[in-house]
Design a protein around this motif. Structure first.
Motif, PDB file in Angstrom:
ATOM      1  N   ALA A  48       0.824  -1.324   0.029  1.00 22.42           N
ATOM      2  CA  ALA A  48       0.188  -0.019  -0.278  1.00 22.42           C
ATOM      3  C   ALA A  48       1.012   1.216  -0.060  1.00 22.42           C
ATOM      4  O   ALA A  48       0.518   2.205  -0.596  1.00 22.42           O
ATOM      5  CB  ALA A  48      -0.692   0.108   1.182  1.00 22.42           C
ATOM      6  N   ALA A  49       2.040   1.099   0.725  1.00 17.84           N
ATOM      7  CA  ALA A  49       2.846   2.455   0.839  1.00 17.84           C
ATOM      8  C   ALA A  49       3.607   2.702  -0.596  1.00 17.84           C
ATOM      9  O   ALA A  49       3.385   3.665  -1.057  1.00 17.84           O
ATOM     10  CB  ALA A  49       3.803   2.413   1.781  1.00 17.84           C
ATOM     11  N   LEU A  50       4.134   1.684  -1.236  1.00 16.40           N
ATOM     12  CA  LEU A  50       4.748   1.654  -2.502  1.00 16.40           C
ATOM     13  C   LEU A  50       3.718   2.381  -3.673  1.00 16.40           C
ATOM     14  O   LEU A  50       3.823   2.782  -4.488  1.00 16.40           O
ATOM     15  CB  LEU A  50       5.393   0.619  -2.766  1.00 16.40           C
ATOM     16  CG  LEU A  50       6.609   0.238  -2.273  1.00 16.40           C
ATOM     17  CD1 LEU A  50       7.372  -1.001  -2.891  1.00 16.40           C
ATOM     18  CD2 LEU A  50       7.620   1.416  -2.229  1.00 16.40           C
ATOM     19  N   ASP A  51       2.404   1.774  -3.224  1.00 11.13           N
ATOM     20  CA  ASP A  51       1.100   2.180  -4.555  1.00 11.13           C
ATOM     21  C   ASP A  51       1.216   3.759  -4.436  1.00 11.13           C
ATOM     22  O   ASP A  51       1.106   4.308  -5.414  1.00 11.13           O
ATOM     23  CB  ASP A  51       0.017   1.453  -4.105  1.00 11.13           C
ATOM     24  CG  ASP A  51      -1.174   1.647  -5.151  1.00 11.13           C
ATOM     25  OD1 ASP A  51      -0.667   1.914  -6.291  1.00 11.13           O
ATOM     26  OD2 ASP A  51      -2.280   1.787  -4.710  1.00 11.13           O
ATOM     27  N   LEU A  52       1.232   4.155  -3.341  1.00 15.78           N
ATOM     28  CA  LEU A  52       1.075   5.724  -3.051  1.00 15.78           C
ATOM     29  C   LEU A  52       2.229   6.539  -3.774  1.00 15.78           C
ATOM     30  O   LEU A  52       2.147   7.252  -4.336  1.00 15.78           O
ATOM     31  CB  LEU A  52       0.781   5.968  -1.638  1.00 15.78           C
ATOM     32  CG  LEU A  52       0.455   7.652  -1.370  1.00 15.78           C
ATOM     33  CD1 LEU A  52      -0.752   8.152  -2.041  1.00 15.78           C
ATOM     34  CD2 LEU A  52       0.178   7.870   0.281  1.00 15.78           C
ATOM     35  N   LEU A  53       3.202   5.962  -3.448  1.00 16.73           N
ATOM     36  CA  LEU A  53       4.681   6.518  -3.551  1.00 16.73           C
ATOM     37  C   LEU A  53       4.739   6.312  -5.346  1.00 16.73           C
ATOM     38  O   LEU A  53       5.661   7.403  -5.711  1.00 16.73           O
ATOM     39  CB  LEU A  53       5.792   5.743  -2.874  1.00 16.73           C
ATOM     40  CG  LEU A  53       5.824   6.044  -1.381  1.00 16.73           C
ATOM     41  CD1 LEU A  53       6.722   5.012  -0.894  1.00 16.73           C
ATOM     42  CD2 LEU A  53       6.167   7.531  -1.057  1.00 16.73           C
ATOM     43  N   ARG A 107       7.096   4.863   6.858  1.00 16.95           N
ATOM     44  CA  ARG A 107       8.076   5.707   6.808  1.00 16.95           C
ATOM     45  C   ARG A 107       9.532   5.348   6.245  1.00 16.95           C
ATOM     46  O   ARG A 107      10.212   6.158   5.606  1.00 16.95           O
ATOM     47  CB  ARG A 107       8.080   6.461   8.267  1.00 16.95           C
ATOM     48  CG  ARG A 107       9.164   7.605   8.309  1.00 16.95           C
ATOM     49  CD  ARG A 107       9.176   8.085   9.853  1.00 16.95           C
ATOM     50  NE  ARG A 107       7.869   8.902  10.045  1.00 16.95           N
ATOM     51  CZ  ARG A 107       7.114   8.404  11.025  1.00 16.95           C
ATOM     52  NH1 ARG A 107       7.452   7.443  11.794  1.00 16.95           N
ATOM     53  NH2 ARG A 107       5.881   8.934  11.274  1.00 16.95           N
ATOM     54  N   VAL A 108       9.837   4.284   6.738  1.00 16.36           N
ATOM     55  CA  VAL A 108      11.021   3.679   5.978  1.00 16.36           C
ATOM     56  C   VAL A 108      11.012   3.553   4.603  1.00 16.36           C
ATOM     57  O   VAL A 108      11.698   4.007   3.824  1.00 16.36           O
ATOM     58  CB  VAL A 108      11.380   2.265   6.796  1.00 16.36           C
ATOM     59  CG1 VAL A 108      12.360   1.552   5.867  1.00 16.36           C
ATOM     60  CG2 VAL A 108      11.665   2.207   8.087  1.00 16.36           C
ATOM     61  N   LEU A 109       9.915   3.070   4.042  1.00 17.11           N
ATOM     62  CA  LEU A 109       9.776   2.955   2.477  1.00 17.11           C
ATOM     63  C   LEU A 109       9.667   4.445   2.014  1.00 17.11           C
ATOM     64  O   LEU A 109      10.544   4.603   0.918  1.00 17.11           O
ATOM     65  CB  LEU A 109       8.772   2.069   2.053  1.00 17.11           C
ATOM     66  CG  LEU A 109       8.727   0.613   2.660  1.00 17.11           C
ATOM     67  CD1 LEU A 109       7.284  -0.279   1.931  1.00 17.11           C
ATOM     68  CD2 LEU A 109       9.992   0.048   2.033  1.00 17.11           C
ATOM     69  N   ALA A 110       9.053   5.411   2.225  1.00 14.44           N
ATOM     70  CA  ALA A 110       8.863   6.530   1.804  1.00 14.44           C
ATOM     71  C   ALA A 110      10.239   7.314   1.927  1.00 14.44           C
ATOM     72  O   ALA A 110      10.772   8.010   0.706  1.00 14.44           O
ATOM     73  CB  ALA A 110       7.731   7.387   2.431  1.00 14.44           C
ATOM     74  N   GLU A 111      10.674   7.204   3.095  1.00 11.22           N
ATOM     75  CA  GLU A 111      12.048   8.139   3.120  1.00 11.22           C
ATOM     76  C   GLU A 111      13.187   7.216   2.098  1.00 11.22           C
ATOM     77  O   GLU A 111      14.213   7.857   1.636  1.00 11.22           O
ATOM     78  CB  GLU A 111      12.709   8.051   4.569  1.00 11.22           C
ATOM     79  CG  GLU A 111      11.608   9.078   5.383  1.00 11.22           C
ATOM     80  CD  GLU A 111      12.141   9.521   6.937  1.00 11.22           C
ATOM     81  OE1 GLU A 111      11.466   9.889   7.336  1.00 11.22           O
ATOM     82  OE2 GLU A 111      12.998   8.601   7.179  1.00 11.22           O
ATOM     83  N   GLY A 139       7.853  16.165   3.786  1.00 15.30           N
ATOM     84  CA  GLY A 139       6.713  15.771   2.905  1.00 15.30           C
ATOM     85  C   GLY A 139       6.563  14.290   2.676  1.00 15.30           C
ATOM     86  O   GLY A 139       5.732  13.847   1.810  1.00 15.30           O
ATOM     87  N   ILE A 140       7.304  13.559   3.242  1.00 11.18           N
ATOM     88  CA  ILE A 140       7.279  12.288   2.791  1.00 11.18           C
ATOM     89  C   ILE A 140       7.120  11.118   3.679  1.00 11.18           C
ATOM     90  O   ILE A 140       7.126   9.915   3.338  1.00 11.18           O
ATOM     91  CB  ILE A 140       8.540  11.692   2.068  1.00 11.18           C
ATOM     92  CG1 ILE A 140       9.830  12.026   3.212  1.00 11.18           C
ATOM     93  CG2 ILE A 140       9.012  12.441   0.708  1.00 11.18           C
ATOM     94  CD1 ILE A 140      11.285  11.616   2.770  1.00 11.18           C
ATOM     95  N   SER A 141       6.761  11.577   4.988  1.00 16.83           N
ATOM     96  CA  SER A 141       6.583  10.618   6.094  1.00 16.83           C
ATOM     97  C   SER A 141       5.466  10.463   6.835  1.00 16.83           C
ATOM     98  O   SER A 141       5.338  10.030   8.069  1.00 16.83           O
ATOM     99  CB  SER A 141       8.108  10.851   7.159  1.00 16.83           C
ATOM    100  OG  SER A 141       7.938  12.062   7.673  1.00 16.83           O
TER     101      SER A 141
END
Length: 431
Positions: A109-114, A355-359, A421-423
């Motif tokens: 889900a996190a990577l889908d948004l990113l 947060r780990v994946l976004a950063e 703006g990424i976490s």
């Protein structure tokens, strides 16, 4: 394929033609497919990717690797009883989760948004990308990668969602830049996104393994206790509401009736008072075996009743799963959702993982291509635009195991400001 006999040359064709191998040894093309998946780096990495519990937190618990092995075994047994090529369904079971990123469905889900600027992320679409592009095995004539270069039948069998992304739908099976190989593997298939029988067998095997084994892990870990469900009608109603929202098209009221009967089934009696002893573990394993056999046999019997005897392969039949079996399976998945995935502390853990994946994505985007590994750096340099370069970064992150994602984050992204703006602002998914 539609209009092709089972085992035809079209089914055994590969995207990139290869010279004959194993002359005189008698291995089928589908046996080679299975071996290619089993020996792939992407398959090995599943050993350190989360299934439900975080990988590495308990020696008893399942990872994506052990889950995939179990799905393959269930699919092979079911497919063999229906007349499918056993190696095709086995390959599909082994390969079905190769595209899943670190941290399970939360990471997905996190990577889908990113990945919104490059078309999103979906684990099944990523699996096709791994099999046909990212895994190192066969090179195309132009020097690019053809991935494992599996046969058409095996690739088609891995496709749970054989269509591109559709507006308003979360599940899909191919990214836009992978459409050429997708259209090749679907050549001759019925229109409308119908799945071949082997893909349907793999999908049901996945549901069975997921539902039964995750509850087994939850009981062993002390997260799942049946006592509150047996004693509390409100708790049963809340569980059924969760299942109706996440896993089933049935109403909570209809699911409630199935749940009461399921909890009264003697097969679940050994689960009460589980204490982790050898005797208790044996009883727990006996319960999972009975449930697995019940769900498999129900689908085989119903499919045979509709389609009759004889080998059933490719598009000659559809798998029939009785309503009761689907409802019981969905309820077991709901138990894992409610008591394992949503246990106390889960929300904070999911936020940290996202947060780990976004950063990490942000850091790699800034520091590519130098920070990418030797597989992905050349792909980043060859990418034609920012969206394509972002896709390479997403591919890199999705390939990492859970521990590797944490280690890469500590090395590349530690200390990044929350104000970048990424976490923040993550919505935790239901499951």
């Amino acid at each position: 394929m539609s209009g092709q006999p089972p085992g035809s040359l079209a089914d055994a064709a590969r995207w990139v033609e290869e010279p004959p191998k194993d002359t005189g040894h008698g291995r089928s093309p589908y046996e080679r497919d299975r071996a290619r998946v089993l020996h792939s780096a992407a398959f090995r990495r599943l050993a350190a990717k989360t299934q439900v519990h975080t990988a590495g937190t308990d020696d008893f618990l399942r990872t994506r690797l052990t889950h995939s092995l179990e799905v393959a075994q269930i699919a092979r047994e079911m497919g063999t009883r229906l007349g499918c090529d056993p190696d095709v369904v086995d390959t599909a079971g082994l390969a079905h989760d190769l595209g899943h990123p670190p941290f399970g469905h939360n990471g997905e889900a996190a990577l889908d948004l990113l990945a919104t600027p490059c078309g999103g992320f979906e684990g099944n679409a990523q699996t096709l990308r791994v099999l046909t592009r990212l895994e190192a095995k066969v090179l195309a004539p132009g020097g690019g990668s053809a991935g494992l270069n599996l046969t058409r039948a095996s690739l088609d069998a891995t496709g749970k969602y054989p269509w591109p992304r559709r507006p308003g739908e979360r599940k899909f099976g191919v990214y836009a830049d992978d459409l050429p190989v997708f259209e090749w593997l679907r050549a001759g298939a019925p229109a409308g996104g119908r799945r071949c029988l082997e893909a349907q067998v793999m999908d049901w095997a996945d549901d069975v393994a997921y539902s039964v084994h995750d509850v087994e892990d939850g009981i062993h870990g002390g997260y799942v206790r049946l006592g509150p469900l047996l004693a509390d009608a409100d708790e049963r109603a809340a569980l059924c509401a969760d299942v109706a929202a996440a896993y089933s098209g049935e109403s909570p009221a209809d699911l409630g009736g199935v749940l009461v009967e399921l909890l009264a089934d003697p097969v679940l009696a050994p689960l009460a008072g589980y204490d982790g002893s050898h005797r208790a573990q044996a009883a727990l394993k006996a319960t999972t075996s009975v449930l697995t056999g019940r769900f498999v046999s129900a689908a085989v019997a119903a499919t045979r009743e509709r389609h009759g005897p004889g080998p059933l392969r490719r598009y000659a039949a559809d798998l029939v799963v009785p309503r009761r079996a689907r409802a019981e399976c969905a309820l077991l998945k709901g138990i894992a959702l409610r008591y394992v995935m949503r246990r106390p502390g889960s929300v904070d853990r999911y936020v940290r993982q996202r947060r780990v994946l976004a950063e990490l994505v942000a850091a790699l985007t800034r520091r590519a291509p130098d920070a990418l590994d030797e597989v992905f750096a050349p792909l980043w340099r060859a990418a034609p635009d920012d969206a394509a370069r972002l896709r390479v970064v997403i591919d890199q992150v999705a390939s990492l195991t859970d521990p590797a994602a944490v280690a890469w984050h500590e090395r590349l992204a530690a200390g990044m400001r929350a104000g970048d703006g990424i976490s923040g602002g993550w919505e935790i998914p239901a499951g």
